[in-house]
Design a protein around this motif. Sequence first.
Motif, PDB file in Angstrom:
ATOM      1  N   LEU A 197       0.804  -1.228   0.000  1.00  0.00           N
ATOM      2  CA  LEU A 197       0.000   0.000   0.000  1.00  0.00           C
ATOM      3  C   LEU A 197       0.834   1.274   0.000  1.00  0.00           C
ATOM      4  N   SER A 198       2.148   1.148   0.140  1.00  0.00           N
ATOM      5  CA  SER A 198       2.960   2.373   0.192  1.00  0.00           C
ATOM      6  C   SER A 198       4.307   2.164  -0.477  1.00  0.00           C
ATOM      7  N   ASN A 199       4.979   3.267  -0.757  1.00  0.00           N
ATOM      8  CA  ASN A 199       6.388   3.232  -1.133  1.00  0.00           C
ATOM      9  C   ASN A 199       7.213   2.873   0.105  1.00  0.00           C
ATOM     10  N   ARG A 200       8.513   2.731  -0.069  1.00  0.00           N
ATOM     11  CA  ARG A 200       9.399   2.661   1.088  1.00  0.00           C
ATOM     12  C   ARG A 200       9.338   4.007   1.800  1.00  0.00           C
ATOM     13  N   LEU A 201       9.120   3.976   3.091  1.00  0.00           N
ATOM     14  CA  LEU A 201       8.850   5.195   3.844  1.00  0.00           C
ATOM     15  C   LEU A 201      10.020   5.579   4.744  1.00  0.00           C
ATOM     16  N   LYS A 202      10.189   6.866   4.912  1.00  0.00           N
ATOM     17  CA  LYS A 202      11.108   7.345   5.923  1.00  0.00           C
ATOM     18  C   LYS A 202      10.521   7.029   7.296  1.00  0.00           C
ATOM     19  N   LYS A 203      11.403   6.866   8.256  1.00  0.00           N
ATOM     20  CA  LYS A 203      10.971   6.487   9.598  1.00  0.00           C
ATOM     21  C   LYS A 203       9.911   7.438  10.145  1.00  0.00           C
ATOM     22  N   GLU A 204      10.061   8.728   9.882  1.00  0.00           N
ATOM     23  CA  GLU A 204       9.127   9.710  10.426  1.00  0.00           C
ATOM     24  C   GLU A 204       7.762   9.675   9.744  1.00  0.00           C
ATOM     25  N   ASP A 205       7.668   9.017   8.575  1.00  0.00           N
ATOM     26  CA  ASP A 205       6.404   8.958   7.848  1.00  0.00           C
ATOM     27  C   ASP A 205       5.603   7.701   8.151  1.00  0.00           C
ATOM     28  N   VAL A 206       6.258   6.679   8.681  1.00  0.00           N
ATOM     29  CA  VAL A 206       5.587   5.393   8.880  1.00  0.00           C
ATOM     30  C   VAL A 206       4.384   5.531   9.794  1.00  0.00           C
ATOM     31  N   LYS A 207       4.541   6.205  10.906  1.00  0.00           N
ATOM     32  CA  LYS A 207       3.477   6.298  11.902  1.00  0.00           C
ATOM     33  C   LYS A 207       2.233   6.967  11.346  1.00  0.00           C
ATOM     34  N   VAL A 208       2.408   8.089  10.651  1.00  0.00           N
ATOM     35  CA  VAL A 208       1.247   8.821  10.179  1.00  0.00           C
ATOM     36  C   VAL A 208       0.559   8.105   9.018  1.00  0.00           C
ATOM     37  N   VAL A 209       1.332   7.460   8.123  1.00  0.00           N
ATOM     38  CA  VAL A 209       0.718   6.724   7.019  1.00  0.00           C
ATOM     39  C   VAL A 209       0.015   5.477   7.539  1.00  0.00           C
ATOM     40  N   ARG A 210       0.624   4.802   8.522  1.00  0.00           N
ATOM     41  CA  ARG A 210      -0.030   3.638   9.116  1.00  0.00           C
ATOM     42  C   ARG A 210      -1.365   4.029   9.753  1.00  0.00           C
ATOM     43  N   LYS A 211      -1.369   5.159  10.463  1.00  0.00           N
ATOM     44  CA  LYS A 211      -2.606   5.629  11.099  1.00  0.00           C
ATOM     45  C   LYS A 211      -3.683   5.880  10.056  1.00  0.00           C
ATOM     46  N   CYS A 212      -3.291   6.478   8.963  1.00  0.00           N
ATOM     47  CA  CYS A 212      -4.227   6.764   7.886  1.00  0.00           C
ATOM     48  C   CYS A 212      -4.800   5.477   7.292  1.00  0.00           C
ATOM     49  N   LEU A 213      -3.932   4.495   7.043  1.00  0.00           N
ATOM     50  CA  LEU A 213      -4.378   3.236   6.452  1.00  0.00           C
ATOM     51  C   LEU A 213      -5.272   2.446   7.412  1.00  0.00           C
ATOM     52  N   LYS A 214      -4.944   2.474   8.694  1.00  0.00           N
ATOM     53  CA  LYS A 214      -5.790   1.788   9.670  1.00  0.00           C
ATOM     54  C   LYS A 214      -7.176   2.391   9.700  1.00  0.00           C
ATOM     55  N   GLN A 215      -7.258   3.709   9.552  1.00  0.00           N
ATOM     56  CA  GLN A 215      -8.555   4.359   9.525  1.00  0.00           C
ATOM     57  C   GLN A 215      -9.320   4.004   8.261  1.00  0.00           C
TER      58      GLN A 215
END
Length: 252
Positions: A197-215
Amino acid sequence: MNTPSPSATGSISSSESDIQNQERYAIYFALPTDHPVYRLATLWLGYDVCTGRHIEDFEKTVYHRDLDDLANFSTNPKKYGFHATLKAPFRLQSGKNIEELESALEAFSKNFRAFKCKPLKIKKIDKFLALMPVKSCKKLNALASECVTTFEDFRAPNTEVERARRHPENLTPNQIELLDKWGYPYVMDEFRFHMTLSNRLKKEDVKVVRKCLKQLFRSFLGKSFHVDQICLFHQSSYHEPFKLVKRYPLEG
């Protein structure tokens, strides 16, 4: 002497350019187009791999307003569409044709029964996020391994440039052995079923993109899903998106 890679020379040879313009096929698992998870993932990626339709009007920021443009985090999986790899993209071996491949898929699908898999969750694999079963599924692993071996005769050998795209310098010895034998390093004991569902993410982006996908997928996480078909996909050239050719129900 080692042959320099395209990145080292700044260009690619005419023969490699010809290969990039050749069509490729892949054997994937894809949820039915009317499955809610497939519909949501298609909106998220902005591309429907089953119809070849691009979707540009989905405002992803509605799911998380801290990010201006979430589309920037899914540009690579958009090209491949929402799927799980069973046999990675390959060029057809010399002497083989699409009719033979389709016939082999038809016969193969009649030897496997549909089965239920563990529930899905959003998980990080390497540096990207994907939908994955909460636990490994033996039947799913067996299906993937059979796809790799059964259709190997249809795969043209990797060129040096194709091999280099897998970044062997970052692989384990076992993964390199698998890459050289099967054309892809994440097969057999290295296989992990996932729908990217995503590109390779920077460490600082993982949390916010994961939150978005979980929602986005909140209504379906934790629910089991059925593997009842495999799919043939086609790519007209390396830089073009993949598109569904045909679904093959598992009827064993």
